[in-house]
Motif scaffolding. Structure first.
Motif, short mmCIF file in Angstrom:
data_model
loop_
_atom_site.label_atom_id
_atom_site.label_comp_id
_atom_site.label_asym_id
_atom_site.label_seq_id
_atom_site.Cartn_x
_atom_site.Cartn_y
_atom_site.Cartn_z
N ALA A 24 0.82 -1.21 0.00
CA ALA A 24 0.00 0.00 0.00
C ALA A 24 0.85 1.25 0.00
O ALA A 24 0.44 2.29 -0.53
CB ALA A 24 -0.94 0.00 1.21
N THR A 25 2.04 1.17 0.59
CA THR A 25 2.93 2.34 0.66
C THR A 25 4.25 2.10 -0.05
O THR A 25 5.09 3.00 -0.11
CB THR A 25 3.21 2.70 2.13
OG1 THR A 25 3.72 1.55 2.81
CG2 THR A 25 1.94 3.19 2.83
N GLY A 26 4.46 0.88 -0.54
CA GLY A 26 5.72 0.55 -1.18
C GLY A 26 6.88 0.41 -0.22
O GLY A 26 8.05 0.42 -0.62
N THR A 27 6.59 0.23 1.06
CA THR A 27 7.62 0.18 2.09
C THR A 27 8.41 -1.13 2.00
O THR A 27 7.83 -2.22 1.97
CB THR A 27 6.99 0.29 3.49
OG1 THR A 27 6.21 1.49 3.54
CG2 THR A 27 8.06 0.34 4.56
N THR A 28 9.72 -1.01 1.97
CA THR A 28 10.59 -2.18 1.85
C THR A 28 11.11 -2.64 3.21
O THR A 28 11.07 -1.90 4.20
CB THR A 28 11.80 -1.87 0.95
OG1 THR A 28 12.62 -0.89 1.59
CG2 THR A 28 11.35 -1.37 -0.42
N LYS A 29 11.66 -3.84 3.19
CA LYS A 29 12.27 -4.36 4.42
C LYS A 29 13.45 -3.49 4.84
O LYS A 29 13.65 -3.25 6.04
CB LYS A 29 12.72 -5.80 4.19
CG LYS A 29 13.36 -6.42 5.42
CD LYS A 29 13.76 -7.87 5.17
CE LYS A 29 14.54 -8.42 6.35
NZ LYS A 29 14.97 -9.81 6.14
N GLY A 30 14.22 -3.00 3.89
CA GLY A 30 15.33 -2.12 4.24
C GLY A 30 14.88 -0.87 4.96
O GLY A 30 15.52 -0.42 5.92
N GLU A 31 13.74 -0.31 4.55
CA GLU A 31 13.21 0.87 5.22
C GLU A 31 12.74 0.53 6.63
O GLU A 31 12.88 1.34 7.56
CB GLU A 31 12.07 1.47 4.39
CG GLU A 31 12.56 2.11 3.10
CD GLU A 31 11.42 2.50 2.17
OE1 GLU A 31 11.47 3.62 1.64
OE2 GLU A 31 10.49 1.69 1.98
N LEU A 32 12.19 -0.66 6.79
CA LEU A 32 11.75 -1.11 8.12
C LEU A 32 12.96 -1.22 9.06
O LEU A 32 12.93 -0.73 10.20
CB LEU A 32 11.03 -2.44 7.99
CG LEU A 32 10.48 -3.12 9.24
CD1 LEU A 32 9.25 -3.95 8.88
CD2 LEU A 32 11.53 -4.04 9.88
N VAL A 33 14.02 -1.88 8.59
CA VAL A 33 15.23 -2.02 9.42
C VAL A 33 15.80 -0.64 9.75
O VAL A 33 16.20 -0.38 10.90
CB VAL A 33 16.26 -2.90 8.70
CG1 VAL A 33 17.59 -2.90 9.46
CG2 VAL A 33 15.74 -4.33 8.55
N HIS A 34 15.81 0.26 8.78
CA HIS A 34 16.31 1.62 9.01
C HIS A 34 15.47 2.33 10.07
O HIS A 34 16.01 3.04 10.94
CB HIS A 34 16.30 2.41 7.71
CG HIS A 34 16.72 3.84 7.86
ND1 HIS A 34 18.03 4.22 8.06
CD2 HIS A 34 16.00 5.00 7.88
CE1 HIS A 34 18.10 5.54 8.17
NE2 HIS A 34 16.89 6.02 8.07
N TYR A 35 14.15 2.15 10.01
CA TYR A 35 13.27 2.78 11.02
C TYR A 35 13.70 2.38 12.43
O TYR A 35 13.83 3.23 13.32
CB TYR A 35 11.81 2.39 10.78
CG TYR A 35 10.94 2.65 11.99
CD1 TYR A 35 10.51 3.94 12.29
CD2 TYR A 35 10.59 1.62 12.87
CE1 TYR A 35 9.75 4.19 13.43
CE2 TYR A 35 9.84 1.86 14.00
CZ TYR A 35 9.42 3.15 14.28
OH TYR A 35 8.68 3.40 15.41
N TYR A 36 13.90 1.09 12.64
CA TYR A 36 14.27 0.66 13.99
C TYR A 36 15.65 1.19 14.39
O TYR A 36 15.85 1.56 15.55
CB TYR A 36 14.23 -0.87 14.09
CG TYR A 36 12.83 -1.41 14.22
CD1 TYR A 36 12.04 -1.10 15.33
CD2 TYR A 36 12.27 -2.21 13.23
CE1 TYR A 36 10.75 -1.59 15.46
CE2 TYR A 36 10.98 -2.70 13.35
CZ TYR A 36 10.22 -2.38 14.46
OH TYR A 36 8.94 -2.85 14.58
#
Length: 294
Positions: A24-36
């Motif tokens: 829905a937002t195009g959010t990748t796993k890399g962006e998730l790891v970066h968020y944390y």
């Protein structure tokens, strides 16, 4: 080639960083790891010294979701674990996320973080009380906010200070810092307040879990104070269509909420909120702010 990175001296293998987890937002796993990684300073104090359970969603929220408590295969030896005995496994241990490398390791698994109200050095002795306010449609988080404000006043009458965060789903969580208190006593007190809330507003509040009782009402879930239960950790991402966060909110935001969308926060919202408000739940980890049950 699977990238290997070093975090505070620990070597980590990160996988599938380009994989889209939230279409829905195009959010990748890399962006998730970066968020944390960039939220670690705020989140780690809420994970430190608490056994963690993971809700894993490696293929995104539309894929298979599964809870895991035991350290998964391949857990590095430097990830802390703690004994959390269970009736079916008296020798069970669970991960404890103590530092940035451990947080990035867990993030690479694609997980929600869920923690107990007690710390590993004092099992079943809680230093937090929690209410999970869950709206039964057509009620929304707007109705949860009204109930939260009343519970805040009730807790204050007993000398206890409440803090709020979104669940990251539909509802709202209230958290109260406590001097260490047996979980059984915290559970009994929380149940008493939930029963009171229903008695005072029976058309708006229910304290029992039965779904038939809940349409149009706010379920004041007190059960997560039980020693065996966990609650979504502050700042955890949730396995939803969009990368929503269980985000701290101000009481002004709770009081002013008129539309459910006002209390939906995505991972990109969190850094600006930390810049604006600071860490709103920091008092939960300050022993000087802890209250005693009456």
């Amino acid at each position: 080639m699977t990238p290997i990175t070093e975090v505070e001296g620990r070597r980590l293998t990160l996988s599938n960083l380009d994989k889209v987890l939230h279409p829905a937002t195009g959010t990748t796993k890399g962006e998730l790891v970066h968020y944390y990684a960039v939220t670690a300073a705020a989140m780690l104090p809420h994970l430190k010294d608490r056994a963690v359970s993971f809700l894993r969603y490696p293929d995104g929220p539309e894929g298979q979701l599964f809870f895991t408590k035991n350290p998964p295969p391949g857990t590095p030896a430097w990830v802390t674990t703690a004994p959390v005995p269970r009736s079916e496994d008296p020798g069970a241990r669970q991960p404890v996320i103590q530092d940035l490398p451990s947080l990035v390791w867990a993030a690479n698994l694609v997980v929600e973080f869920h923690t107990h109200q007690w710390r590993t050095e004092t099992p079943a002795v809680a230093d937090r009380l929690v209410f999970d306010l869950d709206p039964g449609p057509p009620a929304t988080v707007v109705q949860c906010c009204a109930v939260a404000l009343r519970l805040r006043e009730r807790l204050a009458a007993d000398g206890l200070e409440a803090y709020a965060k979104t669940s990251g789903s539909k509802g709202l969580h209230l958290l109260v810092p406590l001097v260490p208190t047996p979980s059984e006593q915290v559970s009994a007190y929380a149940r008493r307040l939930a029963v009171e809330a229903e008695a005072e507003s029976p058309s708006e509040v229910v304290h029992r879990m039965a779904k038939a009782l809940r349409p149009g009402k706010v379920f004041v879930d007190h059960s997560q104070n039980a020693a065996a239960k966990t609650t979504a950790t502050p700042y955890t991402l949730r396995a939803r269509a969009r990368p929503t966060v269980s985000a701290p909110v101000t009481w002004d935001e709770v009081e002013g909420c008129r539309d459910p969308d006002e209390l939906v926060f995505l991972m990109d919202d969190i850094a600006p909120r930390l810049d604006r408000y600071g860490e709103l739940l920091a008092p939960l980890n300050d022993p000087g702010r802890a209250g005693s049950l009456p």
